[in-house]
Scaffold this active site. Structure first.
Site, PDB file in Angstrom:
ATOM      1  N   PHE B 112       0.857  -1.180   0.000  1.00 39.34           N
ATOM      2  CA  PHE B 112       0.000   0.000   0.000  1.00 39.34           C
ATOM      3  C   PHE B 112       0.900   1.239   0.000  1.00 39.34           C
ATOM      4  O   PHE B 112       1.830   1.335   0.801  1.00 39.34           O
ATOM      5  CB  PHE B 112      -0.918   0.006   1.218  1.00 39.34           C
ATOM      6  CG  PHE B 112      -1.931   1.106   1.161  1.00 39.34           C
ATOM      7  CD1 PHE B 112      -2.919   1.115   0.185  1.00 39.34           C
ATOM      8  CD2 PHE B 112      -1.891   2.164   2.055  1.00 39.34           C
ATOM      9  CE1 PHE B 112      -3.852   2.146   0.099  1.00 39.34           C
ATOM     10  CE2 PHE B 112      -2.821   3.203   1.986  1.00 39.34           C
ATOM     11  CZ  PHE B 112      -3.798   3.191   1.006  1.00 39.34           C
ATOM     12  N   ASP B 183       2.284  -5.876   7.432  1.00 35.11           N
ATOM     13  CA  ASP B 183       1.077  -5.047   7.481  1.00 35.11           C
ATOM     14  C   ASP B 183      -0.107  -5.975   7.209  1.00 35.11           C
ATOM     15  O   ASP B 183      -0.163  -6.633   6.162  1.00 35.11           O
ATOM     16  CB  ASP B 183       1.180  -3.937   6.428  1.00 35.11           C
ATOM     17  CG  ASP B 183      -0.059  -3.037   6.387  1.00 35.11           C
ATOM     18  OD1 ASP B 183      -1.129  -3.458   6.890  1.00 35.11           O
ATOM     19  OD2 ASP B 183       0.033  -1.937   5.828  1.00 35.11           O
ATOM     20  N   TYR B 208     -10.764  -0.541  10.329  1.00 29.01           N
ATOM     21  CA  TYR B 208     -12.009  -0.027   9.732  1.00 29.01           C
ATOM     22  C   TYR B 208     -12.435  -0.828   8.523  1.00 29.01           C
ATOM     23  O   TYR B 208     -13.459  -0.527   7.928  1.00 29.01           O
ATOM     24  CB  TYR B 208     -11.888   1.463   9.390  1.00 29.01           C
ATOM     25  CG  TYR B 208     -10.634   1.886   8.679  1.00 29.01           C
ATOM     26  CD1 TYR B 208     -10.442   1.573   7.341  1.00 29.01           C
ATOM     27  CD2 TYR B 208      -9.652   2.598   9.351  1.00 29.01           C
ATOM     28  CE1 TYR B 208      -9.286   1.961   6.689  1.00 29.01           C
ATOM     29  CE2 TYR B 208      -8.484   2.991   8.704  1.00 29.01           C
ATOM     30  CZ  TYR B 208      -8.316   2.669   7.377  1.00 29.01           C
ATOM     31  OH  TYR B 208      -7.169   3.051   6.732  1.00 29.01           O
ATOM     32  N   LYS B 209     -11.630  -1.828   8.154  1.00 29.12           N
ATOM     33  CA  LYS B 209     -11.986  -2.681   7.012  1.00 29.12           C
ATOM     34  C   LYS B 209     -12.778  -3.883   7.534  1.00 29.12           C
ATOM     35  O   LYS B 209     -13.941  -3.758   7.904  1.00 29.12           O
ATOM     36  CB  LYS B 209     -10.718  -3.095   6.269  1.00 29.12           C
ATOM     37  CG  LYS B 209      -9.926  -1.920   5.678  1.00 29.12           C
ATOM     38  CD  LYS B 209      -8.638  -2.419   5.028  1.00 29.12           C
ATOM     39  CE  LYS B 209      -7.801  -1.259   4.500  1.00 29.12           C
ATOM     40  NZ  LYS B 209      -8.421  -0.561   3.379  1.00 29.12           N
ATOM     41  N   ARG B 355     -12.611  -3.523  -7.733  1.00 31.22           N
ATOM     42  CA  ARG B 355     -12.261  -4.333  -6.574  1.00 31.22           C
ATOM     43  C   ARG B 355     -13.523  -4.698  -5.795  1.00 31.22           C
ATOM     44  O   ARG B 355     -14.370  -3.827  -5.540  1.00 31.22           O
ATOM     45  CB  ARG B 355     -11.320  -3.479  -5.712  1.00 31.22           C
ATOM     46  CG  ARG B 355     -10.590  -4.203  -4.631  1.00 31.22           C
ATOM     47  CD  ARG B 355      -9.548  -3.281  -4.008  1.00 31.22           C
ATOM     48  NE  ARG B 355     -10.158  -2.262  -3.156  1.00 31.22           N
ATOM     49  CZ  ARG B 355      -9.556  -1.721  -2.080  1.00 31.22           C
ATOM     50  NH1 ARG B 355      -8.323  -2.084  -1.749  1.00 31.22           N
ATOM     51  NH2 ARG B 355     -10.156  -0.798  -1.366  1.00 31.22           N
TER      52      ARG B 355
END
Lengths: 396, 396
Positions: B112, B183, B208-209, B355
């Site tokens: 990321f 990560d 938050y995912k 996605r």
């Protein structure tokens, strides 16, 4: 002088006189409805679309502008996020890079420890002779020499309320070629701040004290507008990137203050703070300051008359004091616990400081008198061993 | 295999099929009441006393333990706070200090971008020959040599869902004497993670995912327990101090993972996340993984049959894929906008990735079929120019 009192805009528990708004401000009445709205109408219904549809992405700069208006910062020069410690790190890291030939961060022993710890962590990471130099508050001006890259000070001392003078101190730093970083933790919402007029390069602060943003509310950072496009962000997170959603592999700092954003902002806290900032509509900071000084002077006078066991730890001259009054007392911790039991909430700072904050938005002269009466009663009747000031069993 | 479906525990808007829980999870039903309770009964009524009385101060480690249970981390090895970018910085800064004679942080081009940006900021600050080296994901193992201080990788690629294998990669890093940082942004709550078994030194992630903590929910950091008392915190904030309320002028790191705390934690967000973690009670991560793979396989099969314009961008082998499926499509941005208008919410990642995330807690096979039917209808009837896939006027 316009009246700044607006108790009806805060939830203030029955039987409590709150003299700790300098630590955690009380909840403005309208905050829960706003935060519930963000949860139920935005997060739950918009889901990922909330970032644009509900304007979440713009909140750090929008709220930054609202905070900026209280501290004399022009629009677009303040951004919210993270915690004050992180903002201190950002400011210091960018500041030392502006003076690559110097190695000293100068601060004082009255600074809030976290600011010193963060500087210690930064110089430890940098190595290469970087150094944090700490002097007594009254010795700072004389200690600024041409080895100093950055002067980092908190305007109002968290323990005593002693106030540095921002403008002359910044001038002294600049005269020696140093960069100035101000921490406004006990200033923002407490007294008038003329950030632009001070000419400092960086300022940081928190919003859960006098700005009533709630526990763990986001912090702020200010960069002087003419430098904002030059400051190198050490914490170069994606939301400080020029185009975060291009997902480039290389960092390119955003425009101006945007580069001081780091990661995904905490939207529930951001909304609570944004709502809390509405309390300030129509408040003139000079009126607020006058009311604060009046309450403090009344408190000092009444305490010194009624509770002679306490010794003033704050400057007696209101002009060099923030919005708090501190007293020293050997058994201050126990005495503060006893006071809190009686509904007079201040706080204690080691080793012997009893600290009381004055917040004219929700405190008046009657509150001050009532608090002092309870203080006297506690000292006379609840601290049973007069000589040792040992406290009754229920307080430990 | 036990059923992990629990739609009734989430608010899912009418007419929406949510395939973007890998970006922002939906709101668990019980979150608003919890957050309102923190505001109305804790902040408003306890005021400053909430830090102890309501247990706010302990939340970062308590919630850390709850997250740790889902990722194979022992109690006391995970702490919450800040954002993922900040946690990446903490992990990297501590990791490079563990290999003072080496200068390279190795990562891959599938990481990321914020992780790469943060590494770039850190090496820029450190100077002295420090370097961020980026190679293609499949070349990482071969690129680990004895110049590498730290290998930093994201287990699941945010665009394609391609999965690194944590254990062999960590072994390769260790064989070359490097420190391993993982990560887990797209892993925590998405698939089984055996953090302790991987033997990595550091791991970080966001909540938050797949953990449904809400917009801007706190991040986490893990330090391998045998190293937690040695890791040097670069972001040495006061709540990571051994005794924050002693207000010493010098920093002394807290015990174990506590030293990775920085500033005052965001209590509203912390409470939302803590409540959201209750959804996981009784969920076996192997069952979750099996259900996720089943949904993904169904989706790929149905999309390839019904929407041949799209090209699979994710690995076809489920074993090396996370919990998302991505397709390439030249006009993917416009097509995703059209899909979102029709209630099928996925997202788009430049330059051409559509996605879709699969979250078996609130998605079932009927949702997948319904989503694909809408995808086909959009591609056939809303993209009017078949050759160029230009989109109708309402979508831009």
């Amino acid at each position: 002088m316009a009246d700044v009192l607006r108790k009806e805009q805060f939830i203030l528990p029955e039987g409590v006189i709150y003299l700790d708004g300098n630590s955690l401000g009380p909840m403005p009445v309208s905050v829960p409805a706003r935060v519930s709205g963000v949860m139920n109408e935005e997060w739950a219904q918009m889901l990922i679309r909330g970032w644009n549809q509900a304007g979440w992405m713009a909140m750090p700069t929008e709220v930054g502008d609202a905070v900026g208006r209280l501290i004399g910062a022009p629009a677009g020069s303040v951004v919210m996020g993270d915690t004050l410690s992180i903002k201190v790190y950002q400011a210091l890291a960018a500041a030392v890079k502006m003076r690559p030939d110097r190695r000293v961060i100068l601060s004082d022993t009255g600074n809030f420890p976290s600011d010193l710890y963060i500087a210690e962590g930064l110089v430890g990471l940098l190595g290469q002779g970087y150094e944090l130099r700490k002097v007594a508050p009254e010795e700072v001006a004389d200690a600024i020499d041409d080895s100093v890259a950055v002067v980092m000070l908190t305007e109002v001392d968290y323990r005593t309320g002693r106030k540095h003078e921002m403008k002359p101190m910044t001038e002294a730093a600049h005269a020696a070629g140093a960069v100035m970083v101000w921490d406004l933790a006990h200033s923002a919402g407490a007294l008038p701040v003329d950030l632009a007029g001070s000419n400092c390069e960086f300022a940081v602060g928190c919003t859960y004290k006098y700005l009533n943003g709630g526990p763990g509310a986001p912090a702020f950072i200010y960069v002087r507008p003419d430098l904002a496009d030059q400051a190198e962000p050490a914490l170069s997170g994606w939301l400080g990137h020029r185009a975060p959603f291009d997902f480039d592999l290389d960092y390119a700092p955003g425009k101006g203050i945007e580069r001081m954003r780091v990661g995904t902002p905490p939207i529930l806290q951001m909304a609570a703070l944004q709502e809390a900032m509405k309390v300030w509509e129509g408040v003139d900071m000079n009126d607020l300051r006058a009311a604060s000084v009046e309450l403090q002077e009344q408190f000092i006078e009444e305490v010194e008359k009624a509770v002679p066991q306490l010794t003033l730890a704050s400057p007696r001259d209101a002009a060099v004091r923030g919005s708090q009054v501190s007293f020293r007392f050997e058994h201050g911790y126990a005495a503060m616990q006893a006071l809190i039991h009686r509904g007079v909430i201040g706080d204690f700072r080691a080793p012997d400081i009893m600290r009381f904050g004055f917040t004219p938005l929700y405190l008046d002269a009657d509150d001050v008198s009532a608090a002092v009466a309870i203080m006297r009663d506690v000292m006379e009747n609840e601290l049973w061993d007069v000589d040792a000031y040992k406290v009754r069993g229920r307080v430990t």
